[in-house]
Design an enzyme around this catalytic site. Structure first.
Site: not given
Ligand code: SAM
Length: 212
Positions: A61
């Site tokens: 992000s």
């Molecule tokens: N917090 C992260 C960082 O600091 O790098 C950025 C997150 S990225 C914007 C969103 C993440 O949410 C992705 O890695 C995606 O695979 C994960 N994601 C999406 N749906 C999810 C779910 N149901 N459970 C867990 N992770 C999920």
């Protein structure tokens, strides 16, 4: 090295000017080596205030978004925090740097493995799980705070149930193109909601998220 320090200082100043006034959050952003959470090819952009691609078509992000969500949660040392969407592990590192006891769930195995090895190499103490985070992490519930770092159609009921009364949950809610950041405070009387406009996240995919 000096160049890196200068870039970090500029980023922190820019976050301050955009409304991030929590000194502890700014210090955590300054201290954490964001360049380690992205690929070598993108390292020159590590301290730009932009989201960047990571593996598996996901993103780390934007620093402003990380700082804003973290500031909103009013993190205190010892807070037990659940993060949904570990991604690169950067947000989890920020929370741990603020003294929180962090539990983070990721649904993509490769990202889970990468974050596991990087966070341990950098000595951040974060509990990670590979699973559908829309269901929370029941075994360790309840949590003082919950942060969802992927865009959801609505607030997953499992997450609300795993939040303490008096706790806060921050989540981007909207369609898959654009979301509003929703801050939910759980009280004895029910839930209070506050919205902030225009954020864009990758989708939250799962049983209580988007289907694909
Ligand atoms: N917090 C992260 C960082 O600091 O790098 C950025 C997150 S990225 C914007 C969103 C993440 O949410 C992705 O890695 C995606 O695979 C994960 N994601 C999406 N749906 C999810 C779910 N149901 N459970 C867990 N992770 C999920």
């Amino acid at each position: 090295m000096l160049l890196l320090e200068e870039e970090k200082r500029k980023l922190v100043e820019s976050l301050w000017s955009k409304g991030i006034k929590d000194e502890n959050v700014l210090k955590a952003i300054y201290d954490i080596p964001r360049e380690k959470f992205i690929s070598n090819a993108l390292r020159k952009f590590a301290y730009d205030d932009n989201a960047l691609p990571i593996e598996c078509a996901q993103t780390i992000s934007q620093p402003f978004t990380v700082a804003f969500m973290t500031q909103t949660l009013e993190v205190k040392p010892g807070d037990k925090i659940l993060e949904i969407g570990t991604g690169s592990g950067y947000q989890a590192a920020v929370l741990n740097r603020l003294g929180a006891d962090v539990y983070s769930v990721e649904r993509i195995e490769k990202l889970y493995e990468n974050a596991l090895s990087l966070l341990s190499e950098l000595d951040y103490k974060v509990n990670l799980k590979l699973d559908d985070g829309t269901l929370g992490w029941e075994e360790n519930a309840p949590y003082d705070k919950i942060i969802v770092t992927a865009g959801a159609p609505d607030v997953p009921q499992h997450l609300l149930e795993q939040l303490i009364t008096g706790g806060k949950l921050v989540i981007p809610v909207g369609d898959q193109d654009m979301q509003r950041l929703l801050v939910v405070t759980k009280t004895d009387a029910g839930i209070e909601k506050k919205y902030y406009d225009k954020f864009k996240f990758v989708p939250l995919i799962g049983e209580e998220g988007w289907k694909s």
